[in-house]
Write a protein that holds these residues in place. Sequence first.
Motif, PDB file in Angstrom:
ATOM      1  N   LEU A 131     -51.599  10.647 -10.477  1.00 20.83           N
ATOM      2  CA  LEU A 131     -51.396  11.869  -9.688  1.00 20.83           C
ATOM      3  C   LEU A 131     -50.773  12.980 -10.539  1.00 20.83           C
ATOM      4  CD1 LEU A 131     -50.140  10.357  -6.325  1.00 20.83           C
ATOM      5  CD2 LEU A 131     -52.133  11.835  -6.581  1.00 20.83           C
ATOM      6  N   HIS A 132     -49.780  12.598 -11.355  1.00 17.35           N
ATOM      7  CA  HIS A 132     -49.119  13.604 -12.204  1.00 17.35           C
ATOM      8  C   HIS A 132     -50.102  14.178 -13.228  1.00 17.35           C
ATOM      9  CE1 HIS A 132     -45.025  11.489 -11.284  1.00 17.35           C
ATOM     10  NE2 HIS A 132     -45.580  12.052 -10.226  1.00 17.35           N
ATOM     11  N   TYR A 160     -48.856   6.981  -9.500  1.00 20.18           N
ATOM     12  CA  TYR A 160     -48.101   8.216  -9.738  1.00 20.18           C
ATOM     13  C   TYR A 160     -48.424   8.871 -11.089  1.00 20.18           C
ATOM     14  CZ  TYR A 160     -45.951   7.198  -5.383  1.00 20.18           C
ATOM     15  OH  TYR A 160     -45.786   6.961  -4.046  1.00 20.18           O
ATOM     16  N   PRO A 161     -48.521   8.080 -12.180  1.00 20.38           N
ATOM     17  CA  PRO A 161     -48.932   8.738 -13.426  1.00 20.38           C
ATOM     18  C   PRO A 161     -50.298   9.402 -13.280  1.00 20.38           C
ATOM     19  CG  PRO A 161     -48.264   6.481 -13.845  1.00 20.38           C
ATOM     20  CD  PRO A 161     -48.190   6.674 -12.380  1.00 20.38           C
ATOM     21  N   GLY A 202     -47.344   1.453  -8.065  1.00 21.84           N
ATOM     22  CA  GLY A 202     -46.570   2.392  -8.874  1.00 21.84           C
ATOM     23  C   GLY A 202     -47.411   3.121  -9.899  1.00 21.84           C
ATOM     24  N   THR A 203     -48.544   2.544 -10.260  1.00 22.70           N
ATOM     25  CA  THR A 203     -49.357   3.165 -11.313  1.00 22.70           C
ATOM     26  C   THR A 203     -50.194   4.328 -10.786  1.00 22.70           C
ATOM     27  OG1 THR A 203     -51.080   1.525 -10.991  1.00 22.70           O
ATOM     28  CG2 THR A 203     -49.486   1.082 -12.743  1.00 22.70           C
TER      29      THR A 203
END
Lengths: 135, 236
Positions: free
Chosen positions: A65-66, A62-63, A59-60
């Motif tokens: 990538l963003h 995604y930050p 899950g980490t």
Amino acid sequence: MPHWALSGRQKMTRLSKQTLDGNVETLILAVLESGPSYGYAIVKKLNERADGILQLGEGTIYPVLHRMEEKKLVASRWRLAENGRQRKYYRLVSKGHKALAVNRWQWQMLSAVMEKVLGSAPNFLPKPQVKGATI
Amino acid sequence: MSRALQKYLDQVMLYANRKEEESAKIRAELEDHLRQKTADLEAEGLPREDAVFQAIEDHGTARTVGYSLRKGFALLDVRTEGTARGFIAVGPRAVGIIAFGNVAVGLFAFGNFAFGVLAFGALTIAGLLSVGGISVAPFGAAVGLASIGRAAFGMIACGGLALGLQVPWAIDGVNLLSGDNGIQFLQHFQTHEGTVALIAIILWLLLAVPVLNGVMCSIKRNEYLRIEKADSKLIE
């Protein structure tokens, strides 16, 4: 390889978060170099290439990538996936290509220096255990 | 979709605390990830329940993932774990213009260890004004039990202009225990204006810490209430 299937020795030789910090962006850029991809596939490719040494909390990613998208290293687009759901695909843009080239060169230099100073790495031996000390 | 996955995503988005539109997109992206991971694990031979459990576990705890999905620098960032970053930041570690935390770094910092332009706390280092147990203000005023600064006031005071019970080093120091100097200095406060100024300074110092503590507790409580309202089990 999923975490539950790893042997104790493999778990011991995984990279710590501190070691990874700052390099995850480069790893993602390297994966995206071969073409657009989405979060889950990026994690999967990273794990495959790293042969279980890398342990990312999935899950980490995604930050990261963003953040890369905000920095305009990657661009994203929602597209219909084969399962009929909308999926967000990321692709490398010119700034990302340049950043990857720079980071790759810097990493190769650092790697060469580390190898010269420390000698070539043993073949993922377990960490040495010293009584009463944490390594 | 499994209820466990939905609940996990609810919790992640609760901690992420993003605007509705952004939240929907992020949630859709995470949901796609978790669904596909579950499908892949099932294809590897894991029963559905175990696959869902494994997918969630590999994804990371809802709190860690949720907090990491917060905006880089929000107007108000309150968190119970990790480092809060924002114009007003409240958390175990806080970095912001106004920062409240166990370790606080900001223009205005309040905490056990506070570093800033104005800092209040147990151990404080500040550019202009440092108020705390041990306070250091290399370019301004330090007030504390032990204080070091251009102007230092405290039990032990060192610096340019120092006033204290012990003044080990000062360009211009007043040792209140040393008799003449201290008594002469205190005579400045015998005027009406001087007394008012002294009372105002002491009151302000005595009020500042409880007021700031109250503000921090109130902001934290609001965050706890927001989480508790959505899912009371998340509050330990």
